[in-house]
Design a protein around this motif. Structure first.
Motif, PDB file in Angstrom:
ATOM      1  N   UNK A  97     111.923  46.089  19.854  1.00 12.99           N
ATOM      2  CA  UNK A  97     110.439  45.308  19.891  1.00 12.99           C
ATOM      3  C   UNK A  97     110.655  43.800  20.838  1.00 12.99           C
ATOM      4  N   UNK A  98     110.073  43.856  20.994  1.00 13.53           N
ATOM      5  CA  UNK A  98     109.564  42.849  22.221  1.00 13.53           C
ATOM      6  C   UNK A  98     108.889  41.598  21.467  1.00 13.53           C
ATOM      7  N   UNK A  99     109.924  40.628  21.073  1.00 15.13           N
ATOM      8  CA  UNK A  99     109.319  39.396  20.301  1.00 15.13           C
ATOM      9  C   UNK A  99     109.017  38.346  21.106  1.00 15.13           C
ATOM     10  N   UNK A 100     108.457  37.400  21.538  1.00  8.84           N
ATOM     11  CA  UNK A 100     108.136  35.785  22.392  1.00  8.84           C
ATOM     12  C   UNK A 100     108.060  36.355  23.724  1.00  8.84           C
ATOM     13  N   UNK A 109     104.403  35.979  34.015  1.00  7.36           N
ATOM     14  CA  UNK A 109     106.169  37.014  33.507  1.00  7.36           C
ATOM     15  C   UNK A 109     105.087  37.607  31.457  1.00  7.36           C
ATOM     16  N   UNK A 110     103.476  37.700  31.089  1.00  3.70           N
ATOM     17  CA  UNK A 110     103.395  38.187  30.491  1.00  3.70           C
ATOM     18  C   UNK A 110     103.033  39.570  31.079  1.00  3.70           C
ATOM     19  N   UNK A 111     102.631  39.629  31.891  1.00  3.75           N
ATOM     20  CA  UNK A 111     101.947  40.734  32.632  1.00  3.75           C
ATOM     21  C   UNK A 111     103.374  41.718  33.409  1.00  3.75           C
ATOM     22  N   UNK A 112     104.586  40.959  33.138  1.00  4.40           N
ATOM     23  CA  UNK A 112     105.582  40.831  33.885  1.00  4.40           C
ATOM     24  C   UNK A 112     106.723  41.780  32.532  1.00  4.40           C
ATOM     25  N   UNK A 113     105.750  41.574  31.392  1.00  3.44           N
ATOM     26  CA  UNK A 113     106.415  42.190  30.026  1.00  3.44           C
ATOM     27  C   UNK A 113     105.870  43.513  29.780  1.00  3.44           C
ATOM     28  N   UNK A 114     104.928  43.532  30.669  1.00 11.03           N
ATOM     29  CA  UNK A 114     103.928  44.847  30.236  1.00 11.03           C
ATOM     30  C   UNK A 114     104.745  45.704  31.002  1.00 11.03           C
ATOM     31  N   UNK A 115     105.195  45.899  32.589  1.00  9.76           N
ATOM     32  CA  UNK A 115     106.127  46.472  33.127  1.00  9.76           C
ATOM     33  C   UNK A 115     107.615  46.350  32.231  1.00  9.76           C
ATOM     34  N   UNK A 116     108.078  46.440  31.578  1.00 10.46           N
ATOM     35  CA  UNK A 116     109.520  45.896  30.893  1.00 10.46           C
ATOM     36  C   UNK A 116     108.893  47.202  29.810  1.00 10.46           C
ATOM     37  N   UNK A 117     107.075  47.284  29.063  1.00  9.75           N
ATOM     38  CA  UNK A 117     107.280  48.209  28.185  1.00  9.75           C
ATOM     39  C   UNK A 117     106.712  49.549  28.772  1.00  9.75           C
ATOM     40  N   UNK A 129     105.364  45.740  21.499  1.00  9.55           N
ATOM     41  CA  UNK A 129     105.512  44.235  21.631  1.00  9.55           C
ATOM     42  C   UNK A 129     105.320  43.545  21.193  1.00  9.55           C
ATOM     43  N   UNK A 130     105.178  42.450  19.893  1.00 12.71           N
ATOM     44  CA  UNK A 130     104.524  41.648  19.333  1.00 12.71           C
ATOM     45  C   UNK A 130     104.491  40.557  19.571  1.00 12.71           C
ATOM     46  N   UNK A 131     103.504  39.315  18.587  1.00 11.63           N
ATOM     47  CA  UNK A 131     103.494  38.552  18.094  1.00 11.63           C
ATOM     48  C   UNK A 131     102.595  37.798  16.956  1.00 11.63           C
ATOM     49  N   UNK A 132     102.790  37.084  16.258  1.00 10.01           N
ATOM     50  CA  UNK A 132     102.546  36.879  14.440  1.00 10.01           C
ATOM     51  C   UNK A 132     100.465  37.426  14.614  1.00 10.01           C
ATOM     52  N   UNK A 133      99.753  37.494  16.084  1.00  8.09           N
ATOM     53  CA  UNK A 133      98.534  38.372  15.325  1.00  8.09           C
ATOM     54  C   UNK A 133      98.517  39.761  15.731  1.00  8.09           C
ATOM     55  N   UNK A 134      99.562  39.899  17.086  1.00  7.11           N
ATOM     56  CA  UNK A 134      99.126  41.296  17.756  1.00  7.11           C
ATOM     57  C   UNK A 134     100.202  42.270  18.267  1.00  7.11           C
ATOM     58  N   UNK A 135      99.780  43.359  18.212  1.00  7.22           N
ATOM     59  CA  UNK A 135     100.879  44.218  18.925  1.00  7.22           C
ATOM     60  C   UNK A 135     100.365  45.647  19.962  1.00  7.22           C
ATOM     61  N   UNK A 206      98.447  57.458  30.443  1.00  7.11           N
ATOM     62  CA  UNK A 206      98.487  56.138  30.140  1.00  7.11           C
ATOM     63  C   UNK A 206      97.439  55.532  29.911  1.00  7.11           C
ATOM     64  N   UNK A 207      97.624  54.818  28.176  1.00  5.19           N
ATOM     65  CA  UNK A 207      97.135  53.432  27.948  1.00  5.19           C
ATOM     66  C   UNK A 207      97.607  52.787  27.403  1.00  5.19           C
ATOM     67  N   UNK A 208      97.538  50.930  27.099  1.00  8.57           N
ATOM     68  CA  UNK A 208      97.919  50.193  26.908  1.00  8.57           C
ATOM     69  C   UNK A 208      96.592  49.952  25.387  1.00  8.57           C
ATOM     70  N   UNK A 209      97.656  50.634  24.282  1.00  9.75           N
ATOM     71  CA  UNK A 209      97.076  49.704  23.315  1.00  9.75           C
ATOM     72  C   UNK A 209      97.141  48.362  22.282  1.00  9.75           C
ATOM     73  N   UNK A 210      96.225  47.735  22.426  1.00  6.11           N
ATOM     74  CA  UNK A 210      95.804  46.546  21.340  1.00  6.11           C
ATOM     75  C   UNK A 210      95.967  46.325  20.501  1.00  6.11           C
ATOM     76  N   UNK A 211      96.004  46.174  19.612  1.00  6.89           N
ATOM     77  CA  UNK A 211      95.791  45.879  17.772  1.00  6.89           C
ATOM     78  C   UNK A 211      96.466  44.863  17.509  1.00  6.89           C
ATOM     79  N   UNK A 212      95.164  44.100  16.687  1.00  5.51           N
ATOM     80  CA  UNK A 212      95.477  42.765  16.130  1.00  5.51           C
ATOM     81  C   UNK A 212      94.328  42.921  15.186  1.00  5.51           C
ATOM     82  N   UNK A 213      95.141  41.877  13.970  1.00  2.88           N
ATOM     83  CA  UNK A 213      94.632  41.339  12.760  1.00  2.88           C
ATOM     84  C   UNK A 213      93.136  40.497  13.140  1.00  2.88           C
TER      85      UNK A 213
END
Length: 213
Positions: A97-100, A109-117, A129-135, A206-213
């Motif tokens: 679980x990647x936070x922050x 750095x956000x792009x680099x963290x997508x490469x971490x996924x 990868x998540x924050x308060x509003x997005x997974x 492959x697909x990035x799926x972004x889920x947000x409230x």
């Protein structure tokens, strides 16, 4: 060392409301590794990490001697977050679980963290990868089932290639074996969950799926 816990939480340096986020993801259920200034984020939320790693170029100061940490050189081939994930793998974890790791001052750095996924996925692990509003999930020839999330927004982007083949169930705009292609119309953006459960299935690619409230 981390065998009693089933998953590894990585806390990065991007701002987050830890007190809110940690209600959903209780750090006590994870082996917690802080990457660089993520240590300060953890402390602000009352979280005491199992390990801290980094070159500490973005941290205000080094962790105290009472905290286990690995000091890395500033000049290196991996980011602090990537090193934290590699360390988690070495400790026997394959669920992360990647936070922050979203937002902040450094978009690169956000792009680099997508490469971490992607790294987690390619090494047989599972990452969110998540924050308060997005997974954010990275799917490859698999499905994501979403429960109790009616009203949440969903966007799907082809990743790590030119196209992916997807189907949606329980979304406002359903798809059935439709191709999403890089550089074309962003058909996957701004969908919405309208029934429970909902599902995004990646049949190919492959697909990035972004889920947000």
């Amino acid at each position: 060392m981390g065998a009693e816990k089933q998953a590894c939480m990585i806390i990065g340096a991007a701002p987050l409301d830890g007190r809110k986020l940690f209600k959903e993801f209780d750090p006590r259920h994870y082996y917690v590794i802080c990457a660089d200034a993520g240590y300060e984020t953890a402390l602000d939320a009352g979280v005491h990490p199992d390990l801290v790693v980094g070159d500490f170029d973005s941290a205000k100061e080094l962790p105290p001697k009472t905290v286990k940490y690995v000091s890395l050189p500033v000049d290196k081939d991996v980011t602090d977050t990537m090193f934290a994930v590699m360390k988690g793998f070495n400790l026997g974890f394959n669920s992360f679980l990647l936070l922050g790791c979203l937002g902040g001052k450094r978009f690169d750095h956000t792009l680099a963290n997508l490469e971490v996924l992607q790294y987690i996925r390619e090494h047989g692990g599972h990452g969110i990868m998540a924050d308060e509003h997005t997974k954010i999930f990275l799917l490859h020839d698999e499905k994501l089932k979403m429960t109790s999330m009616v009203g949440a927004g969903v966007s799907v982007f082809p990743y790590n290639g030119s196209a992916c083949l997807v189907s949606y169930l329980g979304l406002k705009y359903p798809l059935n074996h439709e191709q999403l292609s890089c550089g074309c119309l962003p058909m996957g953006v701004s969908n919405q969950i309208i029934s429970d459960p909902a599902e995004v299935r990646v049949h190919n690619g492959s697909a990035l799926v972004v889920v947000g409230q």
